[in-house]
Design a protein around this motif. Structure first.
Motif, PDB file in Angstrom:
ATOM      1  N   LYS A  99       0.828  -1.202   0.000  1.00 31.04           N
ATOM      2  CA  LYS A  99       0.000   0.000   0.000  1.00 31.04           C
ATOM      3  C   LYS A  99       0.868   1.261   0.000  1.00 31.04           C
ATOM      4  N   ASN A 100       1.928   1.229   0.797  1.00 24.97           N
ATOM      5  CA  ASN A 100       2.829   2.386   0.844  1.00 24.97           C
ATOM      6  C   ASN A 100       3.459   2.649  -0.528  1.00 24.97           C
ATOM      7  N   ILE A 101       3.878   1.575  -1.193  1.00 27.26           N
ATOM      8  CA  ILE A 101       4.483   1.723  -2.522  1.00 27.26           C
ATOM      9  C   ILE A 101       3.458   2.291  -3.499  1.00 27.26           C
ATOM     10  N   LEU A 102       2.242   1.766  -3.432  1.00 30.90           N
ATOM     11  CA  LEU A 102       1.196   2.235  -4.344  1.00 30.90           C
ATOM     12  C   LEU A 102       0.900   3.716  -4.126  1.00 30.90           C
ATOM     13  N   GLU A 103       0.876   4.130  -2.879  1.00 26.07           N
ATOM     14  CA  GLU A 103       0.603   5.541  -2.584  1.00 26.07           C
ATOM     15  C   GLU A 103       1.732   6.446  -3.071  1.00 26.07           C
ATOM     16  N   ALA A 104       2.950   6.036  -2.797  1.00 26.53           N
ATOM     17  CA  ALA A 104       4.100   6.828  -3.246  1.00 26.53           C
ATOM     18  C   ALA A 104       4.125   6.892  -4.768  1.00 26.53           C
ATOM     19  N   ALA A 105       3.780   5.779  -5.405  1.00 23.78           N
ATOM     20  CA  ALA A 105       3.771   5.728  -6.872  1.00 23.78           C
ATOM     21  C   ALA A 105       2.679   6.638  -7.436  1.00 23.78           C
ATOM     22  N   THR A 106       1.541   6.664  -6.765  1.00 19.31           N
ATOM     23  CA  THR A 106       0.449   7.537  -7.212  1.00 19.31           C
ATOM     24  C   THR A 106       0.904   8.991  -7.233  1.00 19.31           C
ATOM     25  N   ILE A 107       1.570   9.399  -6.166  1.00 15.53           N
ATOM     26  CA  ILE A 107       2.073  10.779  -6.100  1.00 15.53           C
ATOM     27  C   ILE A 107       3.098  11.029  -7.203  1.00 15.53           C
ATOM     28  N   GLU A 108       4.075  10.163  -7.302  1.00 13.87           N
ATOM     29  CA  GLU A 108       5.163  10.359  -8.262  1.00 13.87           C
ATOM     30  C   GLU A 108       4.661  10.364  -9.708  1.00 13.87           C
ATOM     31  N   PHE A 109       3.832   9.372 -10.063  1.00 13.91           N
ATOM     32  CA  PHE A 109       3.316   9.293 -11.433  1.00 13.91           C
ATOM     33  C   PHE A 109       2.420  10.493 -11.755  1.00 13.91           C
ATOM     34  N   SER A 110       1.622  10.917 -10.785  1.00 14.76           N
ATOM     35  CA  SER A 110       0.708  12.017 -11.095  1.00 14.76           C
ATOM     36  C   SER A 110       1.459  13.349 -11.156  1.00 14.76           C
ATOM     37  N   GLU A 111       2.556  13.452 -10.441  1.00 18.10           N
ATOM     38  CA  GLU A 111       3.328  14.701 -10.488  1.00 18.10           C
ATOM     39  C   GLU A 111       4.209  14.803 -11.721  1.00 18.10           C
ATOM     40  N   LYS A 112       4.744  13.666 -12.181  1.00 16.94           N
ATOM     41  CA  LYS A 112       5.751  13.725 -13.239  1.00 16.94           C
ATOM     42  C   LYS A 112       5.351  13.013 -14.517  1.00 16.94           C
ATOM     43  N   GLY A 113       4.226  12.321 -14.495  1.00 17.85           N
ATOM     44  CA  GLY A 113       3.864  11.519 -15.656  1.00 17.85           C
ATOM     45  C   GLY A 113       4.617  10.204 -15.660  1.00 17.85           C
ATOM     46  N   PHE A 114       4.267   9.322 -16.586  1.00 19.75           N
ATOM     47  CA  PHE A 114       4.902   8.000 -16.613  1.00 19.75           C
ATOM     48  C   PHE A 114       6.394   8.095 -16.892  1.00 19.75           C
ATOM     49  N   ALA A 115       6.762   8.802 -17.945  1.00 22.03           N
ATOM     50  CA  ALA A 115       8.174   8.876 -18.340  1.00 22.03           C
ATOM     51  C   ALA A 115       9.001   9.664 -17.329  1.00 22.03           C
ATOM     52  N   ASN A 150       1.024  21.586 -18.891  1.00 22.03           N
ATOM     53  CA  ASN A 150       0.242  21.639 -17.659  1.00 22.03           C
ATOM     54  C   ASN A 150       0.751  20.653 -16.617  1.00 22.03           C
ATOM     55  N   LEU A 151       1.313  19.546 -17.092  1.00 24.26           N
ATOM     56  CA  LEU A 151       1.944  18.610 -16.157  1.00 24.26           C
ATOM     57  C   LEU A 151       3.098  19.312 -15.449  1.00 24.26           C
ATOM     58  N   LEU A 152       3.733  20.231 -16.159  1.00 25.04           N
ATOM     59  CA  LEU A 152       4.842  21.001 -15.585  1.00 25.04           C
ATOM     60  C   LEU A 152       4.348  22.309 -14.959  1.00 25.04           C
ATOM     61  N   ASN A 153       3.032  22.380 -14.730  1.00 20.75           N
ATOM     62  CA  ASN A 153       2.411  23.538 -14.081  1.00 20.75           C
ATOM     63  C   ASN A 153       2.602  24.850 -14.841  1.00 20.75           C
ATOM     64  N   GLY A 154       2.802  24.756 -16.129  1.00 17.82           N
ATOM     65  CA  GLY A 154       2.834  25.956 -16.957  1.00 17.82           C
ATOM     66  C   GLY A 154       4.088  26.806 -16.839  1.00 17.82           C
ATOM     67  N   VAL A 155       5.184  26.228 -16.379  1.00 18.03           N
ATOM     68  CA  VAL A 155       6.405  27.024 -16.169  1.00 18.03           C
ATOM     69  C   VAL A 155       6.889  27.735 -17.424  1.00 18.03           C
ATOM     70  N   HIS A 156       6.817  27.036 -18.576  1.00 13.32           N
ATOM     71  CA  HIS A 156       7.311  27.671 -19.801  1.00 13.32           C
ATOM     72  C   HIS A 156       6.329  28.724 -20.319  1.00 13.32           C
ATOM     73  N   ALA A 157       5.059  28.383 -20.307  1.00 13.68           N
ATOM     74  CA  ALA A 157       4.043  29.300 -20.820  1.00 13.68           C
ATOM     75  C   ALA A 157       4.024  30.604 -20.029  1.00 13.68           C
ATOM     76  N   LYS A 158       4.246  30.503 -18.714  1.00 14.30           N
ATOM     77  CA  LYS A 158       4.228  31.700 -17.878  1.00 14.30           C
ATOM     78  C   LYS A 158       5.288  32.702 -18.310  1.00 14.30           C
ATOM     79  N   GLN A 159       6.396  32.190 -18.809  1.00 11.80           N
ATOM     80  CA  GLN A 159       7.499  33.088 -19.179  1.00 11.80           C
ATOM     81  C   GLN A 159       7.339  33.670 -20.577  1.00 11.80           C
TER      82      GLN A 159
END
Lengths: 218, 218
Positions: free
Chosen positions: A18-34, B117-126
């Motif tokens: 569960k901890n891994i899944l939660e951390a992964a949810t944050i990381e993937f949603s913040e940075k995308g898959f790649a 938007n994944l990058l929160n618009g950092v480039h567009a803002k500038q």
DNA sequence: TGCATTTCTAACCAGTTAGTTGGATTGGTT
DNA sequence: AACCAATCCAACTAACTGGTTAGAAATGCA
């Protein structure tokens, strides 16, 4: 005799997963898959990288698990909406309101879905869960529309599929693209006040679309 | 005496720059910022990696150039829409129709905007270009709404900002998320037929929202 | 022609990445 | 107590990443 697990918090496979899944949810949603980093997911979950690969296989499978889990959260919210006993107009209002609130409160799901669409939906296509998730909702919406036509409050000929997509669009895009939208509209879109105004605007658009009877010029 | 460039196709800085920008547009829109590979952009553009860094500086600056270029394409399309002489209803219809067509025909712009938007618009803002790009459009939309109220065909009190966001949402989300939407609605959303139906649905929703006069229950 | 500048190329580099290995520790079972 | 499977960890690797370097070929100009 199966003894109930006493979960002493140490060395608990389920908690670790569960901890891994939660951390992964944050990381993937913040940075995308790649952009997401497996090392970061592992370290932030408190677990080790080998645990991650042991429980989930690889980065793609982990992403699929995260996506299903987040999508499941949306389904759970939607299931909680009770339309029984409401007038067609109130039912539509309730459905729209619940959809609006759900997406506003689940921005991580929006970002995950954007990532998944960048990948052309490869993971979602393979998920039975996601494939069938919306069937009850479309059935409910169709019924509401039919009842509304019978009751004389909705006009006939409205396509439930396009209507649902519109309901989702009007809030999803607002949340998903608020960073670039804010630049061009010069307004803090995610403030409480503007969110409230947006919700009223969206619900009015949906309801007027279904209730207005006059034929359109052009 | 400045001799007109005869562009023998070899050793042309401008062409090389353009080739890199085009290759980068494809790569960034297909894979997102993090997923895009600088080596691939260079090799596909026919140029060398050093040329890329010489002309654009680094990956981020290249992405900004790509984003501005693509955004500029949208602006050019929107500028081409002439509203003069049209009735408020026709003007709104025309604006909606142009917005719909523009996004359908520029899926790469949608993907770039999602990345941004994944990058929160950092480039567009500038970017000054992006900051001011929509000002004329909002001015035009406000005028159309005011004229419509005066002419008695639109109801008063409609917020132009939310209305534009809705116009964009209804097509943007449809195109952007068609991969995952298709799974849940079981329909080929990007077929000519369904795109035509979607456009009619969207325009009807926008126009009914502005023209319908009756007060709403609830 | 001679020379500086621009355009271009290939090879290179240091840091990072997803994924692996081999072994240590723990807890339940008998 | 002895065993074994499940849980966990640190260190490793091979491939890849964005970015650099040193120098070659073409161009424009005196």
């Amino acid at each position: 005799m199966p003894v109930p697990k006493t979960a002493v918090a140490k060395r608990d496979a389920e908690v670790t997963r569960k901890n891994i899944l939660e951390a992964a949810t944050i990381e993937f949603s913040e940075k995308g898959f790649a952009g997401a980093r497996v090392d970061l997911i592992a370290s932030r979950s408190g677990a080790n990288k080998n645990m991650l690969y042991h429980y989930f296989g690889n980065k793609e499978a982990l992403f699929t698990a995260v996506l299903e889990n987040a999508y499941g959260g949306l389904r759970a919210r939607q299931r909680a909406v009770k339309l029984g006993g409401l007038s067609p107009e109130d039912a539509l209002h309730e459905l729209g309101s619940a959809t609006f609130d759900a997406f506003v409160e689940m921005p991580h799901l929006i970002r995950l879905l954007n990532s998944e669409n960048l990948l052309n939906g490869v993971h979602a296509k393979q998920s039975d869960l996601i494939n069938e998730m919306y069937d009850p909702l479309f059935a409910a919406l169709s019924t509401v529309l039919e009842d509304g036509v019978k009751a004389g409050c909705f006009r006939p000929g409205i396509d439930p599929t396009n209507l649902y997509i519109s309901m989702a669009s009007l809030v999803y895009h607002y949340v998903s693209n608020h960073a670039t939208l804010e630049i061009i509209v010069k307004r803090d879109l995610m403030s409480d006040e503007n969110l409230r105004a947006r919700k009223a605007h969206v619900l009015e658009m949906i309801l007027r679309f279904c209730t207005s009877k006059s034929s359109l010029a052009s």
